[in-house]
Design an enzyme around this catalytic site. Structure first.
Site, PDB file in Angstrom:
ATOM      1  N   ASP A 134       0.778  -1.238   0.000  1.00  0.00           N
ATOM      2  CA  ASP A 134       0.000   0.000   0.000  1.00  0.00           C
ATOM      3  C   ASP A 134       0.806   1.283   0.000  1.00  0.00           C
ATOM      4  O   ASP A 134       0.233   2.359  -0.155  1.00  0.00           O
ATOM      5  CB  ASP A 134      -1.018   0.010   1.141  1.00  0.00           C
ATOM      6  CG  ASP A 134      -0.372   0.107   2.520  1.00  0.00           C
ATOM      7  OD1 ASP A 134      -1.115   0.143   3.495  1.00  0.00           O
ATOM      8  OD2 ASP A 134       0.867   0.141   2.622  1.00  0.00           O
ATOM      9  N   CYS A 188     -22.839  -5.198   0.674  1.00  0.00           N
ATOM     10  CA  CYS A 188     -23.227  -4.387   1.837  1.00  0.00           C
ATOM     11  C   CYS A 188     -24.735  -4.176   1.915  1.00  0.00           C
ATOM     12  O   CYS A 188     -25.296  -4.071   3.014  1.00  0.00           O
ATOM     13  CB  CYS A 188     -22.520  -3.030   1.802  1.00  0.00           C
ATOM     14  SG  CYS A 188     -20.747  -3.112   2.142  1.00  0.00           S
ATOM     15  N   CYS A 191     -27.148  -2.289   4.728  1.00  0.00           N
ATOM     16  CA  CYS A 191     -26.428  -2.187   6.007  1.00  0.00           C
ATOM     17  C   CYS A 191     -25.620  -0.895   6.073  1.00  0.00           C
ATOM     18  O   CYS A 191     -24.917  -0.535   5.129  1.00  0.00           O
ATOM     19  CB  CYS A 191     -25.503  -3.394   6.187  1.00  0.00           C
ATOM     20  SG  CYS A 191     -24.563  -3.356   7.737  1.00  0.00           S
ATOM     21  N   CYS A 198     -18.945   4.783  13.419  1.00  0.00           N
ATOM     22  CA  CYS A 198     -17.670   5.514  13.381  1.00  0.00           C
ATOM     23  C   CYS A 198     -17.634   6.558  14.487  1.00  0.00           C
ATOM     24  O   CYS A 198     -18.504   7.441  14.553  1.00  0.00           O
ATOM     25  CB  CYS A 198     -17.481   6.180  12.022  1.00  0.00           C
ATOM     26  SG  CYS A 198     -15.932   7.121  11.908  1.00  0.00           S
ATOM     27  N   CYS A 214     -10.686  10.615  10.752  1.00  0.00           N
ATOM     28  CA  CYS A 214     -10.555   9.175  11.002  1.00  0.00           C
ATOM     29  C   CYS A 214      -9.562   8.924  12.135  1.00  0.00           C
ATOM     30  O   CYS A 214      -8.424   9.413  12.093  1.00  0.00           O
ATOM     31  CB  CYS A 214     -10.103   8.471   9.727  1.00  0.00           C
ATOM     32  SG  CYS A 214      -9.803   6.713   9.918  1.00  0.00           S
TER      33      CYS A 214
END
Length: 376
Positions: A134, A188, A191, A198, A214
């Site tokens: 990444d 998903c 949902c 979060c 975040c």
């Protein structure tokens, strides 16, 4: 060259070297991703840790001019510790997110990709390849999604049918024209649990993340943590797993396929107070092999101070006073002052008042005043 048979052989070989899932896709442009990245940039939602050149993130041919295919790989990692350690009064612990358990996943994935490269070169000596994890230019999730590894979930993670989102991703661009696999249908549905759960509202909507809110990003910053987020961090030292742990697709998913990924509980969930006075050498010796150490010890120590405030750990007051009085770094002195105010008590109040007379840094003084305001 029979590329169909070679693809079958590569898939079989991948199983022998500890690759849990493999997929193939074309090296054509990721045009839809480009639009999303431009929008993220306009909204200033990007973390700053990404490759800044959007073209390199969406055009494989800029990275390997002869690019014909991309091979995507996934390795499943554990979601539970085999050996548990408890956080108790006087011995409070912090937590590293699951993606920082065991050996740094960059090291593990590069090992698997190198073995895959060697195999391909043994079969096609002139093959061109370029591998990355990444920290590379390509967007891992976009490659994995198109290669059929999984779908891109509302939690901004690739969700696989087999392993949920507890997977590390890597990819290899090659000039070999493999037949692409089919993407998986998004699972998903209606949902919205990750978005709702979060802690900071960083998931603006399903599949869109404001990185600057975040917790996973915030734990990696080096300056003072904004006040609005300090109460949200809890005992997290690095990263955040909330959007994964609430995901129904992750229920019951816990895989222990790779010895390198097994967490040492004393590293994955370390005692907080010893972190405050750890030298660079001690930090590197204990945490240097995990991915959560890449920003150095300062963010971890700052987060440890915030965690002690979260616990209102009165046994840490003397330690925090020492940090506030003697640490050369203003961020740690100031955060310790804020934490002392959160914990409270006469000893903390006296220490804050004394520090106020001697401290010269304006930001630290501001934190001392915040601390005093909590007590008074």
């Amino acid at each position: 060259m029979n590329y169909h048979q070679l693809k079958i052989d590569i898939i079989e070989f991948s199983k022998t070297i500890g690759i849990d899932k493999i997929g193939f896709t074309s090296a054509s442009s990721f045009s839809e991703l480009r639009n999303r990245l431009v929008r993220q940039q306009e909204l200033e939602y990007q973390s700053g840790f990404e490759e800044p050149d959007i073209n390199k993130r969406v055009e494989p041919s800029l990275l390997l001019p002869e690019a014909a295919s991309i091979i995507s790989i996934a390795l499943a990692y554990p979601s539970k510790m085999k050996i548990r350690v408890e956080s108790r009064k006087g011995e409070r612990r912090g937590i590293f997110c699951r993606a920082s358990w065991g050996t740094d996943y960059h090291t593990v994935l590069r090992d698997r990709l190198k073995k895959l490269e060697d195999y391909i070169h043994s079969r096609v000596p002139g093959a061109l390849v370029k591998s990355m994890v990444d920290t590379g230019e390509l967007a891992d999730r976009a490659v994995a999604e198109r290669a059929g590894i999984g779908w891109s979930g509302k939690n901004c993670a690739i969700i696989t049918p087999e392993f949920g989102s507890y997977v590390y991703l890597g990819e290899m661009i090659t000039n070999l024209p493999f037949e692409p696999d089919q993407p998986i249908e998004n699972g998903c549905g209606d949902c919205n649990k990750c978005v709702d759960a979060c802690p900071t509202g960083a998931l603006v909507q399903g599949g869109q993340l404001n990185s600057h809110k975040c917790i996973a990003f915030l734990t990696q910053t080096k300056g003072f943590l904004p006040d609005e987020f300090r109460g949200k961090i809890g005992n997290r030292l690095y990263g955040c797993d909330t959007c994964q742990t609430v995901c129904p697709k992750n229920k019951g998913k816990d895989f222990h396929f790779h010895e390198e990924m097994e967490p040492d509980p004393e590293i994955a969930k370390p005692l907080l107070r010893p972190l405050l006075f750890m030298s660079n050498r001690e930090f590197k010796e204990k945490f240097g092999h995990v991915s959560g150490s890449w920003r150095g010890k300062k963010p971890i120590q700052r987060n440890a101070i915030i965690a002690l405030a979260h616990y209102k750990d009165e046994t840490a007051v003397e330690d925090l006073i020492q940090v506030m009085k003697k640490d050369p770094r203003p961020v740690l002195r100031g955060t310790a002052a804020w934490a002392l105010g959160k914990i409270g008590g006469l000893v903390a109040a006296d220490a804050l008042n004394n520090a106020k007379q001697k401290e010269e840094d304006e930001e630290v003084l501001d934190e001392i005043n915040k601390g005093l305001s909590f007590i008074q």
